[in-house]
Design a protein around this motif. Structure first.
Motif, mmCIF file in Angstrom:
data_model
loop_
_atom_site.group_PDB
_atom_site.id
_atom_site.type_symbol
_atom_site.label_atom_id
_atom_site.label_comp_id
_atom_site.label_asym_id
_atom_site.label_seq_id
_atom_site.Cartn_x
_atom_site.Cartn_y
_atom_site.Cartn_z
ATOM 1 N N ASP A 256 0.822 -1.215 0.000
ATOM 2 C CA ASP A 256 0.000 0.000 0.000
ATOM 3 C C ASP A 256 0.856 1.264 0.000
ATOM 4 O OD1 ASP A 256 -2.305 -1.517 -0.011
ATOM 5 O OD2 ASP A 256 -2.553 -1.458 2.168
ATOM 6 N N ARG A 257 1.948 1.252 0.738
ATOM 7 C CA ARG A 257 2.814 2.433 0.798
ATOM 8 C C ARG A 257 3.504 2.669 -0.544
ATOM 9 N NH1 ARG A 257 3.354 7.394 2.667
ATOM 10 N NH2 ARG A 257 5.469 7.935 3.389
ATOM 11 N N LEU A 258 3.941 1.607 -1.209
ATOM 12 C CA LEU A 258 4.560 1.749 -2.525
ATOM 13 C C LEU A 258 3.553 2.294 -3.533
ATOM 14 C CD1 LEU A 258 6.670 -1.538 -2.712
ATOM 15 C CD2 LEU A 258 7.568 0.794 -2.592
ATOM 16 N N ARG A 259 2.331 1.818 -3.460
ATOM 17 C CA ARG A 259 1.299 2.322 -4.363
ATOM 18 C C ARG A 259 1.086 3.819 -4.143
ATOM 19 N NH1 ARG A 259 -4.360 -0.494 -3.620
ATOM 20 N NH2 ARG A 259 -3.889 0.224 -1.514
ATOM 21 N N GLU A 260 1.098 4.236 -2.887
ATOM 22 C CA GLU A 260 0.887 5.646 -2.561
ATOM 23 C C GLU A 260 2.031 6.515 -3.055
ATOM 24 O OE1 GLU A 260 0.973 8.386 1.497
ATOM 25 O OE2 GLU A 260 0.466 6.264 1.641
ATOM 26 N N LEU A 261 3.278 6.039 -2.896
ATOM 27 C CA LEU A 261 4.446 6.863 -3.205
ATOM 28 C C LEU A 261 4.859 6.804 -4.663
ATOM 29 C CD1 LEU A 261 6.642 6.055 -0.071
ATOM 30 C CD2 LEU A 261 5.535 8.244 -0.586
ATOM 31 N N THR A 262 4.715 5.629 -5.303
ATOM 32 C CA THR A 262 5.222 5.456 -6.666
ATOM 33 C C THR A 262 4.125 5.466 -7.717
ATOM 34 O OG1 THR A 262 5.041 3.032 -6.689
ATOM 35 C CG2 THR A 262 7.048 3.986 -5.723
ATOM 36 N N GLY A 263 2.886 5.250 -7.293
ATOM 37 C CA GLY A 263 1.798 5.106 -8.256
ATOM 38 C C GLY A 263 1.714 3.718 -8.845
ATOM 39 N N HIS A 264 2.583 2.798 -8.397
ATOM 40 C CA HIS A 264 2.609 1.428 -8.918
ATOM 41 C C HIS A 264 2.031 0.446 -7.906
ATOM 42 C CE1 HIS A 264 5.048 2.228 -12.485
ATOM 43 N NE2 HIS A 264 5.826 2.991 -11.737
ATOM 44 N N ARG A 265 1.278 -0.520 -8.406
ATOM 45 C CA ARG A 265 0.884 -1.681 -7.616
ATOM 46 C C ARG A 265 1.901 -2.778 -7.928
ATOM 47 N NH1 ARG A 265 -4.528 -1.376 -5.915
ATOM 48 N NH2 ARG A 265 -4.684 -3.657 -5.837
ATOM 49 N N PRO A 266 2.758 -3.157 -6.961
ATOM 50 C CA PRO A 266 3.820 -4.121 -7.267
ATOM 51 C C PRO A 266 3.271 -5.456 -7.776
ATOM 52 C CG PRO A 266 4.215 -3.055 -5.154
ATOM 53 C CD PRO A 266 2.834 -2.658 -5.581
ATOM 54 N N VAL A 267 4.033 -6.067 -8.656
ATOM 55 C CA VAL A 267 3.765 -7.416 -9.134
ATOM 56 C C VAL A 267 4.466 -8.387 -8.196
ATOM 57 C CG1 VAL A 267 4.428 -9.067 -10.926
ATOM 58 C CG2 VAL A 267 3.349 -6.913 -11.562
ATOM 59 N N GLU A 268 3.739 -9.396 -7.730
ATOM 60 C CA GLU A 268 4.351 -10.434 -6.901
ATOM 61 C C GLU A 268 4.358 -11.751 -7.667
ATOM 62 O OE1 GLU A 268 3.812 -10.437 -2.556
ATOM 63 O OE2 GLU A 268 2.152 -9.042 -2.920
ATOM 64 N N ARG A 269 5.333 -12.582 -7.353
ATOM 65 C CA ARG A 269 5.443 -13.885 -8.006
ATOM 66 C C ARG A 269 5.941 -14.904 -7.009
ATOM 67 N NH1 ARG A 269 9.950 -14.995 -6.787
ATOM 68 N NH2 ARG A 269 11.924 -14.150 -7.460
ATOM 69 N N TYR A 270 5.819 -16.184 -7.358
ATOM 70 C CA TYR A 270 6.189 -17.257 -6.436
ATOM 71 C C TYR A 270 7.014 -18.305 -7.168
ATOM 72 C CZ TYR A 270 5.807 -21.638 -3.882
ATOM 73 O OH TYR A 270 6.110 -22.822 -3.254
ATOM 74 N N GLY A 271 8.015 -18.811 -6.478
ATOM 75 C CA GLY A 271 8.806 -19.904 -7.021
ATOM 76 C C GLY A 271 9.785 -20.413 -5.989
ATOM 77 N N MET A 272 10.543 -21.407 -6.388
ATOM 78 C CA MET A 272 11.560 -22.006 -5.530
ATOM 79 C C MET A 272 12.772 -22.335 -6.396
ATOM 80 S SD MET A 272 9.238 -24.735 -3.371
ATOM 81 C CE MET A 272 10.660 -25.192 -2.331
ATOM 82 N N THR A 273 13.879 -22.658 -5.738
ATOM 83 C CA THR A 273 15.055 -23.085 -6.485
ATOM 84 C C THR A 273 14.714 -24.292 -7.343
ATOM 85 O OG1 THR A 273 16.457 -22.325 -4.654
ATOM 86 C CG2 THR A 273 17.474 -23.767 -6.291
ATOM 87 N N GLU A 274 13.941 -25.230 -6.798
ATOM 88 C CA GLU A 274 13.631 -26.476 -7.503
ATOM 89 C C GLU A 274 12.617 -26.303 -8.629
ATOM 90 O OE1 GLU A 274 14.608 -27.802 -3.222
ATOM 91 O OE2 GLU A 274 13.729 -26.074 -4.241
ATOM 92 N N THR A 275 11.874 -25.221 -8.632
ATOM 93 C CA THR A 275 10.800 -25.058 -9.615
ATOM 94 C C THR A 275 10.956 -23.834 -10.503
ATOM 95 O OG1 THR A 275 9.392 -23.682 -8.190
ATOM 96 C CG2 THR A 275 9.195 -26.079 -7.949
ATOM 97 N N LEU A 276 11.912 -22.966 -10.201
ATOM 98 C CA LEU A 276 11.968 -21.636 -10.796
ATOM 99 C C LEU A 276 10.644 -20.928 -10.514
ATOM 100 C CD1 LEU A 276 13.890 -22.505 -14.081
ATOM 101 C CD2 LEU A 276 14.810 -21.611 -11.944
ATOM 102 N N ILE A 277 10.266 -19.944 -11.298
ATOM 103 C CA ILE A 277 9.047 -19.182 -10.996
ATOM 104 C C ILE A 277 7.862 -19.880 -11.648
ATOM 105 C CG2 ILE A 277 7.927 -16.935 -11.058
ATOM 106 C CD1 ILE A 277 10.581 -17.162 -9.427
ATOM 107 N N THR A 278 6.844 -20.164 -10.861
ATOM 108 C CA THR A 278 5.697 -20.920 -11.357
ATOM 109 C C THR A 278 4.389 -20.139 -11.342
ATOM 110 O OG1 THR A 278 5.442 -21.837 -9.128
ATOM 111 C CG2 THR A 278 6.670 -23.161 -10.722
ATOM 112 N N VAL A 279 4.276 -19.130 -10.481
ATOM 113 C CA VAL A 279 3.034 -18.368 -10.328
ATOM 114 C C VAL A 279 3.399 -16.883 -10.302
ATOM 115 C CG1 VAL A 279 0.991 -17.979 -8.893
ATOM 116 C CG2 VAL A 279 2.044 -20.259 -8.959
ATOM 117 N N SER A 280 2.601 -16.073 -10.988
ATOM 118 C CA SER A 280 2.899 -14.638 -10.980
ATOM 119 C C SER A 280 1.665 -13.825 -11.336
ATOM 120 C CB SER A 280 4.005 -14.295 -11.978
ATOM 121 O OG SER A 280 4.274 -12.901 -11.975
ATOM 122 N N THR A 281 1.633 -12.616 -10.822
ATOM 123 C CA THR A 281 0.693 -11.604 -11.279
ATOM 124 C C THR A 281 1.083 -11.182 -12.692
ATOM 125 O OG1 THR A 281 0.493 -10.801 -9.012
ATOM 126 C CG2 THR A 281 -0.292 -9.349 -10.753
#
Length: 465
Positions: A256-281
């Motif tokens: 919420d603070r980043l959205r207020e200051l930068t105007g951006h809604r951050p993109v989040e993603r999920y992964g592991m060393t064993e899977t690399l990135i598997t889920v993302s906005t």
């Protein structure tokens, strides 16, 4: 080709990569890496002392050009960890400009960026060949070597490029370590595969992010938290195209603070060393605080309970997240039993993370099943939900929640808080008044700092009695 930016016609960019105050063009990176490749071709594996330097980039790219498995070694690895990685990986030598000041079991060679490459280019290895051997954090024993193939890396980066509209016109900026998936695979190989300019800030300081000129910025929650606390640096990121957070859940107040200051809604993603990135906005999708989005192209996910049965995808029910797809690792080095145990029938990888999935497919990561899923009084409680509520209190700067054994409840919720002018009972009452009564902390410990690793992740096991 794994790194098309270094093959064929080179992109017309005078400065392709900047690491700290060192710069190089695409041609300089290619030629210097070719010299490394000619030196190490045929080796079983090569280790690289992964400092934040242009030498590290050249050495790793050289290994990939040679078709030799590359073993990035944390720059701050202690002597025991260092010896284990070098011995277990079978690396023939360690490429290091300044070798670690401890006895080493293999030879050390400096990174010679002036060495000419072979007269005949080395053929591109098959996609099934091992590109990287990345070592896990070793939270359940000695670190394990994770075998990542060239195909897995290439597929994962292409899927992210689609999800984030990542193109050669971007400038990727970050200051993350160069020995793990986030900083190395996404943060260096991603730029070399997409063909965009890379600016590595050396260290992830807010002022360095502010002046990097990035259109695409990578950070972990600790980095974004510090940027959110620095309004001048945060506002300087407004011209960027995308802010990406990963490696741990981003606290909702920081979002919420980043959205207020930068105007951006951050993109989040999920992964592991064993899977690399598997889920993302997605860049053009919903960016919901506390959620990591949808599975990438070609990736399947599911939630199961302790008995391996499906968990409802209702946005509330918690289960273990399992994933399947082309980005999965090829196994743990020399550990076939551990590799087999990490998979469920049907090729599903057991992530060990617990999550919820909503009817719309949005994933929310609760945390590690072993430590972030708290079973108290018959309830299953995600530590992250309680942490986010504590962070919503204006006097709380950091919070970590764990489950501690209790004779009647099974586990009780215990919170460790870094704050200003807050009282333990007031925080308990704050959570109790906003979440279900059973989700309130039974104890709150006020501390000066939380234990963290090099990636900024809180080391919760150190908080357990």
């Amino acid at each position: 080709m794994l790194l098309p930016a270094l093959g064929g016609a080179l992109p017309d960019q005078r400065e392709a990569i900047r690491v700290g105050d060192q710069t190089a063009s695409w041609e300089q990176i290619r030629d210097a890496a070719a010299g490394i490749a000619g030196r190490i071709a045929g080796a079983p594996a090569v280790a690289v002392h992964a400092t934040a330097s242009l030498d590290t980039v050249v050495a790793i790219v050289g290994g990939l050009m040679a078709g030799v498995p590359v073993v990035p070694v944390p720059a701050d690895a202690g002597p025991v960890e260092l010896a284990h990685i070098l011995t277990d990986s079978g690396a023939a030598l360690l490429l290091a400009q300044t070798p670690p000041p401890v006895p080493l079991p293999i030879p050390v060679e400096p990174v010679d960026r002036a060495r000419p490459g072979p007269s005949t280019p080395i053929a591109e290895p098959p996609g099934t060949a091992t590109a990287l051997i990345l070592y896990t954090s070793g939270t359940t024993g000695a670190p394990k070597g994770v075998l990542l193939t060239r195909d897995a890396i290439g597929y994962g980066l292409d899927a992210l490029a689609e999800a984030w509209a990542w193109t050669p016109d971007d400038t990727l900026a970050h200051g993350l370590p160069l020995y793990h998936v986030h900083g190395l695979v996404l943060g260096v190989l991603g730029a070399l595969r997409v063909g965009c300019r890379l600016v590595h800030t050396g260290r992830p300081h807010p002022d360095r992010y502010a002046t990097a000129g990035g259109t695409l910025l990578f950070g972990v929650p600790t980095v974004w938290s510090r940027i959110a606390a620095d309004p001048v640096s945060a506002r300087a990121l407004a011209p960027a195209r995308l802010l990406v957070s990963g490696s741990a859940p981003l606290p909702v107040p920081v979002f919420d603070r980043l959205r207020e200051l930068t105007g951006h809604r951050p993109v989040e993603r999920y992964g592991m060393t064993e899977t690399l990135i598997t889920v993302s906005t997605r860049v053009d999708g919903e960016r919901r605080p506390g959620h990591v989005g949808l599975p990438l192209r070609g990736i399947a996910t599911r939630l199961v309970d302790d008995a391996g049965q499906p968990v409802p995808e209702d946005g509330e029910s918690i289960g273990e997240l399992q994933v399947r797809g082309p980005t999965l690792f090829a196994g743990y080095l020399g550990m076939p039993e551990a590799t087999e145990a990490s998979h469920a029938p049907g090729g599903w990888f057991r992530t060990g993370d617990v999550a919820t999935v909503g009817p719309d497919g949005q994933h929310r990561i609760v945390g590690r099943a072993s430590i972030d899923l708290i079973k108290s009084g018959g309830y299953r409680i995600g530590a992250g939900e309680v942490e986010n509520m504590l962070l919503a209190h204006p006097g709380v700067r950091e919070a970590a929640v764990v489950g501690v054994p209790h004779p009647e409840l099974g586990q009780e919720i215990v919170a460790y808080v870094v704050g200003d002018g807050v009282a333990a009972q007031a925080l308990i009452d704050f959570v109790a008044g906003r979440l279900s009564w059973h989700k309130r902390p039974r104890q709150v410990h006020l501390v000066d700092a939380l234990p963290r690793n090099a990636m900024g992740k809180v080391q919760k096991r150190q908080l357990l009695p």
